[in-house]
Every structure is written in C-alpha cells, then in structure tokens.
Design a protein around this motif. Structure first.
Motif, mmCIF file in Angstrom:
data_model
loop_
_atom_site.group_PDB
_atom_site.id
_atom_site.type_symbol
_atom_site.label_atom_id
_atom_site.label_comp_id
_atom_site.label_asym_id
_atom_site.label_seq_id
_atom_site.Cartn_x
_atom_site.Cartn_y
_atom_site.Cartn_z
ATOM 1 N N ARG A 55 -4.844 0.336 -10.657
ATOM 2 C CA ARG A 55 -6.146 1.328 -10.694
ATOM 3 C C ARG A 55 -6.618 1.191 -9.138
ATOM 4 O O ARG A 55 -7.120 2.087 -8.818
ATOM 5 C CB ARG A 55 -7.031 0.783 -11.770
ATOM 6 N N ASN A 56 -6.337 0.336 -8.344
ATOM 7 C CA ASN A 56 -6.789 0.416 -7.073
ATOM 8 C C ASN A 56 -6.152 0.651 -5.925
ATOM 9 O O ASN A 56 -6.063 0.430 -4.797
ATOM 10 C CB ASN A 56 -7.438 -1.172 -6.981
ATOM 11 N N ASP A 57 -4.556 1.184 -6.520
ATOM 12 C CA ASP A 57 -3.606 1.583 -5.679
ATOM 13 C C ASP A 57 -3.283 0.335 -4.643
ATOM 14 O O ASP A 57 -2.968 0.805 -3.503
ATOM 15 C CB ASP A 57 -4.018 2.939 -4.874
ATOM 16 N N THR A 58 -3.123 -0.576 -5.150
ATOM 17 C CA THR A 58 -2.506 -1.841 -4.427
ATOM 18 C C THR A 58 -1.459 -2.415 -4.940
ATOM 19 O O THR A 58 -1.150 -3.556 -4.510
ATOM 20 C CB THR A 58 -3.662 -3.022 -4.162
ATOM 21 N N PHE A 59 -0.707 -1.486 -5.685
ATOM 22 C CA PHE A 59 0.513 -1.905 -6.393
ATOM 23 C C PHE A 59 1.757 -2.366 -5.458
ATOM 24 O O PHE A 59 2.372 -3.322 -5.430
ATOM 25 C CB PHE A 59 1.239 -1.153 -7.355
ATOM 26 N N LEU A 103 14.104 2.298 -2.176
ATOM 27 C CA LEU A 103 13.098 2.079 -3.197
ATOM 28 C C LEU A 103 12.737 0.635 -3.400
ATOM 29 O O LEU A 103 13.696 -0.104 -3.412
ATOM 30 C CB LEU A 103 13.634 2.838 -4.554
ATOM 31 N N THR A 104 11.552 0.392 -3.644
ATOM 32 C CA THR A 104 10.962 -0.849 -3.997
ATOM 33 C C THR A 104 10.177 -0.860 -5.456
ATOM 34 O O THR A 104 9.937 0.191 -6.181
ATOM 35 C CB THR A 104 9.878 -1.471 -3.243
ATOM 36 N N ALA A 105 10.602 -2.165 -6.074
ATOM 37 C CA ALA A 105 10.085 -2.158 -7.409
ATOM 38 C C ALA A 105 9.414 -3.618 -7.512
ATOM 39 O O ALA A 105 9.722 -4.562 -7.042
ATOM 40 C CB ALA A 105 11.275 -1.981 -8.494
ATOM 41 N N ARG A 106 8.406 -3.614 -8.446
ATOM 42 C CA ARG A 106 7.841 -4.825 -8.902
ATOM 43 C C ARG A 106 7.950 -4.892 -10.490
ATOM 44 O O ARG A 106 7.843 -4.018 -11.094
ATOM 45 C CB ARG A 106 6.438 -4.959 -8.490
ATOM 46 N N GLU A 107 8.437 -6.025 -10.969
ATOM 47 C CA GLU A 107 8.678 -6.387 -12.169
ATOM 48 C C GLU A 107 7.277 -6.977 -13.023
ATOM 49 O O GLU A 107 6.494 -7.556 -12.353
ATOM 50 C CB GLU A 107 9.596 -7.597 -12.561
ATOM 51 N N TYR A 108 7.250 -6.736 -14.267
ATOM 52 C CA TYR A 108 6.406 -7.444 -15.020
ATOM 53 C C TYR A 108 7.103 -8.284 -16.195
ATOM 54 O O TYR A 108 7.861 -7.627 -17.080
ATOM 55 C CB TYR A 108 5.533 -6.282 -15.904
ATOM 56 N N LEU A 109 7.067 -9.383 -16.055
ATOM 57 C CA LEU A 109 7.838 -10.509 -16.810
ATOM 58 C C LEU A 109 7.170 -11.212 -17.591
ATOM 59 O O LEU A 109 6.085 -11.635 -17.365
ATOM 60 C CB LEU A 109 8.660 -11.239 -15.719
#
Length: 99
Positions: free
Chosen positions: A86-90, A20-26
């Motif tokens: 929104r743009n499915d580029t996450f 799994l991959t994740a991106r953080e909002y810090l």
C-alpha cells in the motif's frame, strides 16, 4: 544496420536484461498434492528457481500461523507485506508465493 541503430539496439537490450528482484511470502502451506510445505522448503525451491532465472531474492516475509479465519495467532508479516504494498515500500519487482 547503421551505427545509430546498433547503438539503440544495444542500449535497449542492456535495459531489458537488468536483474529482476523478488520478495517471498512464506508460510506453512499445502501444495496441490495435499502435502504440507514448510517455509524453509518453499524458500529452497524458490531460491533454486530464482537462480536459474537470474532473479535476486530479497528479504522474505514469513509467517508460521494459520491463514484460517479461526486462527488465534496474528500473521504479522502478512500485515507488513500489505502495508509495504500500500505504501509503495515493497522494494522489489515481484511477489513470489506458493499457490
């Protein structure tokens, strides 16, 4: 168990264990105890937990400004995060943030 059943089981397990991959909002945040947590502290904790769980962390979104409606500085990475969602580029399976 037949060879076909075994092959199907192995294929299903291989699919289930992909990383799994994740991106953080810090951003500067206050935890449940009232202690302020810096983005660097949050990332260090996230990285440790992600390593334990086998989750790969991608490039984080990071803002230093306040989330208050009275804040004067824009939260540019928050806006970028919303746009990416929104743009499915996450580009990751999970969004990781401190609540």
């Amino acid at each position: 168990m037949t060879i076909t059943q075994l092959a199907t089981d192995v294929a299903a397990r291989a699919t289930a264990i992909r990383t799994l991959t994740a991106r953080e909002y810090l951003r500067v945040s206050v935890d449940k105890s009232g202690t302020e947590r810096s983005p660097e502290e949050q990332h260090a904790e996230h990285a440790e937990t992600a390593a334990e769980l086998g989750i790969a962390l991608g490039r984080p979104y990071k803002d230093i400004g306040s989330a208050s409606r009275y804040a004067k500085k824009a939260r540019d990475d928050f806006q970028r995060l919303m746009s990416d969602l929104r743009n499915d580029t996450f580009g990751a399976d999970l969004l990781w943030l401190l609540l």
